[in-house]
Design an enzyme around this catalytic site. Structure first.
Site, PDB file in Angstrom:
ATOM      1  N   ALA A  63      16.550  56.790   4.260  1.00  0.00           N
ATOM      2  CA  ALA A  63      17.705  55.887   4.332  1.00  0.00           C
ATOM      3  C   ALA A  63      17.220  54.467   4.602  1.00  0.00           C
ATOM      4  O   ALA A  63      16.177  54.257   5.238  1.00  0.00           O
ATOM      5  CB  ALA A  63      18.650  56.337   5.431  1.00  0.00           C
ATOM      6  N   GLY A 109      14.900  60.829   4.851  1.00  0.00           N
ATOM      7  CA  GLY A 109      15.784  61.315   3.793  1.00  0.00           C
ATOM      8  C   GLY A 109      15.054  61.565   2.497  1.00  0.00           C
ATOM      9  O   GLY A 109      15.487  62.379   1.692  1.00  0.00           O
ATOM     10  N   GLU A 112      13.812  64.932   2.916  1.00  0.00           N
ATOM     11  CA  GLU A 112      14.977  65.831   2.906  1.00  0.00           C
ATOM     12  C   GLU A 112      15.494  66.039   1.485  1.00  0.00           C
ATOM     13  O   GLU A 112      15.905  67.139   1.114  1.00  0.00           O
ATOM     14  CB  GLU A 112      16.077  65.262   3.802  1.00  0.00           C
ATOM     15  N   GLU A 132      12.511  60.360  11.669  1.00  0.00           N
ATOM     16  CA  GLU A 132      13.747  60.011  12.372  1.00  0.00           C
ATOM     17  C   GLU A 132      13.586  59.960  13.894  1.00  0.00           C
ATOM     18  O   GLU A 132      14.171  59.130  14.569  1.00  0.00           O
ATOM     19  CB  GLU A 132      14.861  60.988  12.003  1.00  0.00           C
TER      20      GLU A 132
HETATM   21  C1  LIG Z   1      23.575  53.073   3.353  1.00  0.00           C
HETATM   22  C2  LIG Z   1      22.338  53.598   4.042  1.00  0.00           C
HETATM   23  C3  LIG Z   1      22.465  55.062   4.313  1.00  0.00           C
HETATM   24  C4  LIG Z   1      22.498  55.820   2.997  1.00  0.00           C
HETATM   25  C5  LIG Z   1      22.011  57.222   3.207  1.00  0.00           C
HETATM   26  C6  LIG Z   1      22.140  58.002   1.911  1.00  0.00           C
HETATM   27  C7  LIG Z   1      21.690  59.437   2.037  1.00  0.00           C
HETATM   28  C8  LIG Z   1      20.182  59.550   2.224  1.00  0.00           C
HETATM   29  C9  LIG Z   1      19.768  60.971   2.215  1.00  0.00           C
HETATM   30  C10 LIG Z   1      20.122  61.548   3.499  1.00  0.00           C
HETATM   31  C11 LIG Z   1      19.464  60.767   4.619  1.00  0.00           C
HETATM   32  C12 LIG Z   1      19.919  61.274   5.971  1.00  0.00           C
HETATM   33  C13 LIG Z   1      19.411  60.353   7.014  1.00  0.00           C
HETATM   34  C14 LIG Z   1      17.891  60.443   7.164  1.00  0.00           C
HETATM   35  O1  LIG Z   1      17.606  61.679   7.818  1.00  0.00           O
HETATM   36  C15 LIG Z   1      17.451  59.288   8.029  1.00  0.00           C
HETATM   37  C16 LIG Z   1      16.302  58.505   7.493  1.00  0.00           C
HETATM   38  O2  LIG Z   1      15.850  58.660   6.379  1.00  0.00           O
HETATM   39  S1  LIG Z   1      15.700  57.320   8.579  1.00  0.00           S
HETATM   40  C17 LIG Z   1      14.435  56.496   7.609  1.00  0.00           C
HETATM   41  C18 LIG Z   1      13.121  57.225   7.727  1.00  0.00           C
HETATM   42  N1  LIG Z   1      12.116  56.483   6.991  1.00  0.00           N
HETATM   43  C19 LIG Z   1      11.110  55.781   7.601  1.00  0.00           C
HETATM   44  O3  LIG Z   1      10.989  55.747   8.803  1.00  0.00           O
HETATM   45  C20 LIG Z   1      10.141  55.081   6.683  1.00  0.00           C
HETATM   46  C21 LIG Z   1       9.975  53.618   7.079  1.00  0.00           C
HETATM   47  N2  LIG Z   1       8.971  52.964   6.226  1.00  0.00           N
HETATM   48  C22 LIG Z   1       7.637  53.108   6.459  1.00  0.00           C
HETATM   49  O4  LIG Z   1       7.185  53.805   7.341  1.00  0.00           O
HETATM   50  C23 LIG Z   1       6.709  52.381   5.514  1.00  0.00           C
HETATM   51  O5  LIG Z   1       7.439  51.357   4.862  1.00  0.00           O
HETATM   52  C24 LIG Z   1       6.123  53.314   4.428  1.00  0.00           C
HETATM   53  C25 LIG Z   1       7.219  54.084   3.728  1.00  0.00           C
HETATM   54  C26 LIG Z   1       5.117  54.257   5.067  1.00  0.00           C
HETATM   55  C27 LIG Z   1       5.418  52.450   3.353  1.00  0.00           C
HETATM   56  O6  LIG Z   1       4.456  51.629   3.987  1.00  0.00           O
HETATM   57  P1  LIG Z   1       3.758  50.484   3.109  1.00  0.00           P
HETATM   58  O7  LIG Z   1       3.317  51.040   1.821  1.00  0.00           O
HETATM   59  O8  LIG Z   1       2.786  49.797   3.998  1.00  0.00           O
HETATM   60  O9  LIG Z   1       4.926  49.466   2.749  1.00  0.00           O
HETATM   61  P2  LIG Z   1       5.737  48.508   3.738  1.00  0.00           P
HETATM   62  O10 LIG Z   1       5.940  49.151   5.071  1.00  0.00           O
HETATM   63  O11 LIG Z   1       5.104  47.162   3.669  1.00  0.00           O
HETATM   64  O12 LIG Z   1       7.172  48.470   3.022  1.00  0.00           O
HETATM   65  C28 LIG Z   1       7.330  47.793   1.769  1.00  0.00           C
HETATM   66  C29 LIG Z   1       8.723  47.221   1.780  1.00  0.00           C
HETATM   67  O13 LIG Z   1       9.673  48.334   1.782  1.00  0.00           O
HETATM   68  C30 LIG Z   1      10.507  48.208   2.912  1.00  0.00           C
HETATM   69  N3  LIG Z   1      10.887  49.536   3.396  1.00  0.00           N
HETATM   70  C31 LIG Z   1      10.076  50.599   3.541  1.00  0.00           C
HETATM   71  N4  LIG Z   1      10.768  51.661   4.027  1.00  0.00           N
HETATM   72  C32 LIG Z   1      12.058  51.239   4.180  1.00  0.00           C
HETATM   73  C33 LIG Z   1      13.275  51.867   4.638  1.00  0.00           C
HETATM   74  N5  LIG Z   1      13.320  53.162   5.003  1.00  0.00           N
HETATM   75  N6  LIG Z   1      14.408  51.125   4.686  1.00  0.00           N
HETATM   76  C34 LIG Z   1      14.376  49.833   4.287  1.00  0.00           C
HETATM   77  N7  LIG Z   1      13.274  49.164   3.812  1.00  0.00           N
HETATM   78  C35 LIG Z   1      12.126  49.896   3.787  1.00  0.00           C
HETATM   79  C36 LIG Z   1       9.688  47.451   3.912  1.00  0.00           C
HETATM   80  O14 LIG Z   1      10.541  46.870   4.880  1.00  0.00           O
HETATM   81  C37 LIG Z   1       9.012  46.414   3.040  1.00  0.00           C
HETATM   82  O15 LIG Z   1       9.955  45.420   2.710  1.00  0.00           O
HETATM   83  P3  LIG Z   1       9.497  43.865   2.684  1.00  0.00           P
HETATM   84  O16 LIG Z   1       8.938  43.595   4.054  1.00  0.00           O
HETATM   85  O17 LIG Z   1       8.429  43.800   1.604  1.00  0.00           O
HETATM   86  O18 LIG Z   1      10.729  43.128   2.366  1.00  0.00           O
END
Ligand SMILES: CCCCCCCCCCCCC[C@H](O)CC(=O)SCCNC(=O)CCNC(=O)[C@H](O)C(C)(C)COP(=O)(O)OP(=O)(O)OC[C@H]1O[C@@H](n2cnc3c(N)ncnc32)[C@H](O)[C@@H]1OP(=O)(O)O
Length: 258
Positions: A63, A109, A112, A132
């Site tokens: 997400a 997600g 998931e 998460e």
């Molecule tokens: C309306 C919103 C809700 C809609 C939901 C729809 C349903 C979804 C399906 C069900 C989901 C249920 C809920 C789910 O259980 C909860 C989650 O998913 S919580 C999120 C969990 N994810 C993370 O913690 C991942 C976070 N990201 C990272 O750890 C790292 O980015 C990475 C993935 C390991 C990649 O690392 P790198 O290759 O080094 O790249 P960067 O970190 O530099 O990222 C590049 C660029 O992408 C942006 N970005 C990465 N991940 C996310 C994210 N999850 N959300 C938003 N943006 C993300 C990052 O900020 C960088 O952006 P920039 O700085 O270049 O602008």
């Protein structure tokens, strides 16, 4: 578009297309995904779905963490969004098989969504995790239930409680994915598998997905009865007659799904 859908020879290829955000799911992508799964379920020409991520870094980072949660967003709205998130994933639960080509990070997600698919293939650079807990919450898309059913519970709990990612080799060893390919070879392999499934009897393909998924939730004796019931229903189909006739005639069967 945040989600690309292309249909060729009965295979719907769905690409999460926000590579600049590691294909994180924002509200627009969520709506487009709902539309894509509805099309997969309703289009009779589509026999198999294949989902992957744009770019070479990520399948899906989960997400969108940058989505500002407006303070006025009520608990009811949050629950609604969460339910829709669940529906996004359970909505994938069409009776048509879904192959997930994990072309990089599959986190939260993203993992998931992969867990909601029927076949998971990964590229050698893939990393899979449920982060998460590191954000002070729990998986909201089925991860607490699907992961312990896909890998040994100790590994599932370790991933859930630490938020640690596992690499492709560990995912293959634990059975979380069934194959690992090079980044260049992943999509061709997934497409070849999807095409082979699409050429099989569509009624049988959908019956297998249904019998396995529903049978796994039943006591064994009931599940075996369920298999016999579905097997019996397929005995008098034109496809079953065509399958035997094609074998006897030494040709490729042409299944019509009836
Ligand atoms: C309306 C919103 C809700 C809609 C939901 C729809 C349903 C979804 C399906 C069900 C989901 C249920 C809920 C789910 O259980 C909860 C989650 O998913 S919580 C999120 C969990 N994810 C993370 O913690 C991942 C976070 N990201 C990272 O750890 C790292 O980015 C990475 C993935 C390991 C990649 O690392 P790198 O290759 O080094 O790249 P960067 O970190 O530099 O990222 C590049 C660029 O992408 C942006 N970005 C990465 N991940 C996310 C994210 N999850 N959300 C938003 N943006 C993300 C990052 O900020 C960088 O952006 P920039 O700085 O270049 O602008």
């Amino acid at each position: 578009m945040p989600v690309d859908v292309s249909v060729t020879d009965g295979v719907a290829e769905i690409t999460l297309n926000r590579p600049e955000a590691r294909n994180a799911i924002d509200a627009e992508m969520r709506e487009r995904l709902h539309e894509a799964w509805r099309r997969v379920g309703s289009d009779p020409e589509i026999r198999v779905a294949l989902v992957t991520g744009a770019g070479t870094k990520a399948f899906c980072a989960g997400a969108d963490l940058k989505r500002t949660m407006p303070p006025q967003e009520s608990f009811a709205q949050l629950t609604f969004n969460s339910t829709r998130s669940q529906h996004l994933l359970t909505g994938m639960n069409t009776d048509k098989p879904i192959i997930c080509a994990i072309n990089g990070y599959a986190i939260g997600g993203g993992l998931e969504m992969a867990l909601a698919c029927d076949i998971r293939l990964a590229s050698t650079n893939a990393e899979l995790g449920l982060a998460e807990v590191r954000h002070g919450t729990i998986p909201g898309g089925g991860g607490t239930q699907h992961l312990p059913r896909a890998v040994p519970q100790s590994l599932a709990m370790q991933m859930l409680l630490t938020g640690d990612r596992i690499n492709a080799a560990k995912a293959l060893e634990s059975g979380l994915v069934s194959e690992v390919e090079t980044p260049e070879g992943l999509l061709p392999r997934a497409r070849e598998m999807a095409n082979r499934i699409a050429r099989n009897g569509p009624l049988a393909v959908r019956a297998i997905k249904r019998v396995v998924r529903e049978g796994m939730a039943m006591p064994l004796a009931s599940a075996l009865q369920f298999e016999q019931f579905v097997w019996g229903n397929l005995r008098d189909t034109e496809d079953r007659v065509e399958g035997r006739r094609a074998f006897a005639e030494g040709r490729v069967p042409q299944f019509k799904g009836r």
